[in-house]
Design a protein around this motif. Sequence first.
Motif, PDB file in Angstrom:
ATOM      1  N   ASN A   1       1.189   0.838   9.263  1.00 21.66           N
ATOM      2  CA  ASN A   1       2.189  -0.043   8.660  1.00 21.66           C
ATOM      3  C   ASN A   1       3.063  -0.675   9.747  1.00 21.66           C
ATOM      4  O   ASN A   1       3.293  -1.882   9.754  1.00 21.66           O
ATOM      5  CB  ASN A   1       3.032   0.763   7.675  1.00 21.66           C
ATOM      6  CG  ASN A   1       3.702  -0.104   6.642  1.00 21.66           C
ATOM      7  OD1 ASN A   1       3.203  -1.166   6.289  1.00 21.66           O
ATOM      8  ND2 ASN A   1       4.828   0.356   6.152  1.00 21.66           N
TER       9      ASN A   1
ATOM     10  N   THR B   1      -3.354  -4.303   5.108  1.00 17.96           N
ATOM     11  CA  THR B   1      -4.321  -4.090   4.025  1.00 17.96           C
ATOM     12  C   THR B   1      -4.792  -2.640   4.001  1.00 17.96           C
ATOM     13  O   THR B   1      -4.949  -2.057   2.923  1.00 17.96           O
ATOM     14  CB  THR B   1      -5.505  -5.064   4.149  1.00 17.96           C
ATOM     15  OG1 THR B   1      -5.015  -6.404   4.073  1.00 17.96           O
ATOM     16  CG2 THR B   1      -6.529  -4.837   3.052  1.00 17.96           C
TER      17      THR B   1
ATOM     18  N   ALA C   1      -2.146  -0.845   2.274  1.00 15.60           N
ATOM     19  CA  ALA C   1      -2.168  -1.184   0.847  1.00 15.60           C
ATOM     20  C   ALA C   1      -3.269  -0.421   0.113  1.00 15.60           C
ATOM     21  O   ALA C   1      -3.075   0.024  -1.022  1.00 15.60           O
ATOM     22  CB  ALA C   1      -2.358  -2.691   0.669  1.00 15.60           C
ATOM     23  N   GLU C   2      -4.385  -0.260   0.768  1.00 11.80           N
ATOM     24  CA  GLU C   2      -5.515   0.452   0.148  1.00 11.80           C
ATOM     25  C   GLU C   2      -5.231   1.927  -0.081  1.00 11.80           C
ATOM     26  O   GLU C   2      -5.940   2.576  -0.843  1.00 11.80           O
ATOM     27  CB  GLU C   2      -6.777   0.259   0.997  1.00 11.80           C
ATOM     28  CG  GLU C   2      -7.305  -1.169   0.908  1.00 11.80           C
ATOM     29  CD  GLU C   2      -8.383  -1.506   1.930  1.00 11.80           C
ATOM     30  OE1 GLU C   2      -8.570  -0.729   2.907  1.00 11.80           O
ATOM     31  OE2 GLU C   2      -9.016  -2.562   1.758  1.00 11.80           O
TER      32      GLU C   2
ATOM     33  N   ASP D   1       0.176   2.035  -1.212  1.00 12.75           N
ATOM     34  CA  ASP D   1       1.558   1.685  -0.865  1.00 12.75           C
ATOM     35  C   ASP D   1       1.919   0.349  -1.518  1.00 12.75           C
ATOM     36  O   ASP D   1       1.342  -0.694  -1.185  1.00 12.75           O
ATOM     37  CB  ASP D   1       1.684   1.599   0.654  1.00 12.75           C
ATOM     38  CG  ASP D   1       3.096   1.315   1.108  1.00 12.75           C
ATOM     39  OD1 ASP D   1       3.537   0.156   0.961  1.00 12.75           O
ATOM     40  OD2 ASP D   1       3.753   2.233   1.628  1.00 12.75           O
TER      41      ASP D   1
ATOM     42  N   ALA E   1       3.165  -2.553   0.798  1.00 14.55           N
ATOM     43  CA  ALA E   1       2.049  -3.144   1.544  1.00 14.55           C
ATOM     44  C   ALA E   1       1.191  -3.999   0.608  1.00 14.55           C
ATOM     45  O   ALA E   1       0.723  -5.076   1.003  1.00 14.55           O
ATOM     46  CB  ALA E   1       1.218  -2.055   2.205  1.00 14.55           C
ATOM     47  N   MET E   2       0.987  -3.545  -0.619  1.00 15.22           N
ATOM     48  CA  MET E   2       0.229  -4.343  -1.586  1.00 15.22           C
ATOM     49  C   MET E   2       0.898  -5.693  -1.814  1.00 15.22           C
ATOM     50  O   MET E   2       0.232  -6.734  -1.860  1.00 15.22           O
ATOM     51  CB  MET E   2       0.124  -3.600  -2.926  1.00 15.22           C
ATOM     52  CG  MET E   2      -0.740  -2.384  -2.903  1.00 15.22           C
ATOM     53  SD  MET E   2      -0.587  -1.525  -4.499  1.00 15.22           S
ATOM     54  CE  MET E   2      -1.754  -0.205  -4.279  1.00 15.22           C
ATOM     55  N   ASP E   3       2.210  -5.681  -1.961  1.00 14.54           N
ATOM     56  CA  ASP E   3       2.962  -6.919  -2.143  1.00 14.54           C
ATOM     57  C   ASP E   3       2.809  -7.816  -0.916  1.00 14.54           C
ATOM     58  O   ASP E   3       2.603  -9.023  -1.043  1.00 14.54           O
ATOM     59  CB  ASP E   3       4.436  -6.595  -2.400  1.00 14.54           C
ATOM     60  CG  ASP E   3       5.277  -7.838  -2.637  1.00 14.54           C
ATOM     61  OD1 ASP E   3       4.885  -8.688  -3.461  1.00 14.54           O
ATOM     62  OD2 ASP E   3       6.342  -7.959  -1.995  1.00 14.54           O
TER      63      ASP E   3
ATOM     64  N   TRP F   1      -3.468  -8.326  -5.873  1.00 13.33           N
ATOM     65  CA  TRP F   1      -2.585  -7.443  -5.105  1.00 13.33           C
ATOM     66  C   TRP F   1      -1.196  -7.355  -5.721  1.00 13.33           C
ATOM     67  O   TRP F   1      -0.602  -6.270  -5.771  1.00 13.33           O
ATOM     68  CB  TRP F   1      -2.522  -7.880  -3.641  1.00 13.33           C
ATOM     69  CG  TRP F   1      -3.763  -7.489  -2.899  1.00 13.33           C
ATOM     70  CD1 TRP F   1      -4.784  -8.306  -2.495  1.00 13.33           C
ATOM     71  CD2 TRP F   1      -4.147  -6.164  -2.509  1.00 13.33           C
ATOM     72  NE1 TRP F   1      -5.754  -7.574  -1.871  1.00 13.33           N
ATOM     73  CE2 TRP F   1      -5.387  -6.260  -1.854  1.00 13.33           C
ATOM     74  CE3 TRP F   1      -3.541  -4.919  -2.628  1.00 13.33           C
ATOM     75  CZ2 TRP F   1      -6.044  -5.141  -1.337  1.00 13.33           C
ATOM     76  CZ3 TRP F   1      -4.198  -3.810  -2.101  1.00 13.33           C
ATOM     77  CH2 TRP F   1      -5.427  -3.924  -1.476  1.00 13.33           C
TER      78      TRP F   1
ATOM     79  N   ALA G   1       0.689  -3.909  -7.071  1.00 15.53           N
ATOM     80  CA  ALA G   1       2.032  -3.541  -6.616  1.00 15.53           C
ATOM     81  C   ALA G   1       3.014  -3.493  -7.783  1.00 15.53           C
ATOM     82  O   ALA G   1       3.859  -2.595  -7.864  1.00 15.53           O
ATOM     83  CB  ALA G   1       2.520  -4.523  -5.552  1.00 15.53           C
TER      84      ALA G   1
END
Length: 161
Positions: free
Chosen positions: A42, A66, A69-70, A73, A76-78, A100, A104
């Motif tokens: 991150n 990404t 995000a996977e 989180d 991170a998705m946002d 995504w 989120a």
Amino acid sequence: MTPNKDDMLNAVLNGGKPTAEAKKTFDETKKAAEAGDISAMNKLGGLYMMGIGTATNYKEAMRWITKVAETGDAEAMDTVGIGFMSGIGAPKNYKKAIEWFSKAADKGNAHAMYSLGVCYHDGLGCDKDMDKALFWIKTAADAGEAHAKAILPKLIESLKK
């Protein structure tokens, strides 16, 4: 995704060139990220995004964010949704942005809720749907998202016409 504030200030004061400290932070963070440390992944995304300790590289920033995000989180998705919506770090793709943002938003991310509302309002990657736009913008406003709070009254008024 927030780099160390001292590193950010040093990068600005040094004309955007990496200082020795910023480069060391980048190298240590990259090593930890490559070893699988999610927090480091991150942070590395943020360092690439802001060009701290390295050259700015939005594509690499998106790649690392990404990965975060996977893991589920929401922030991170946002951020990945924003990348697809803006075309920064990834090809502009509103449908992927909505995917995504939806993930989120389902995890409670207020900014993603607002962004979904904007997508439905403007028909970005989807058909225009004022009911869904209102739902997501109201949900975001209720969750404290400032932009959503600001536009909600105007949106409600426009739907009365």
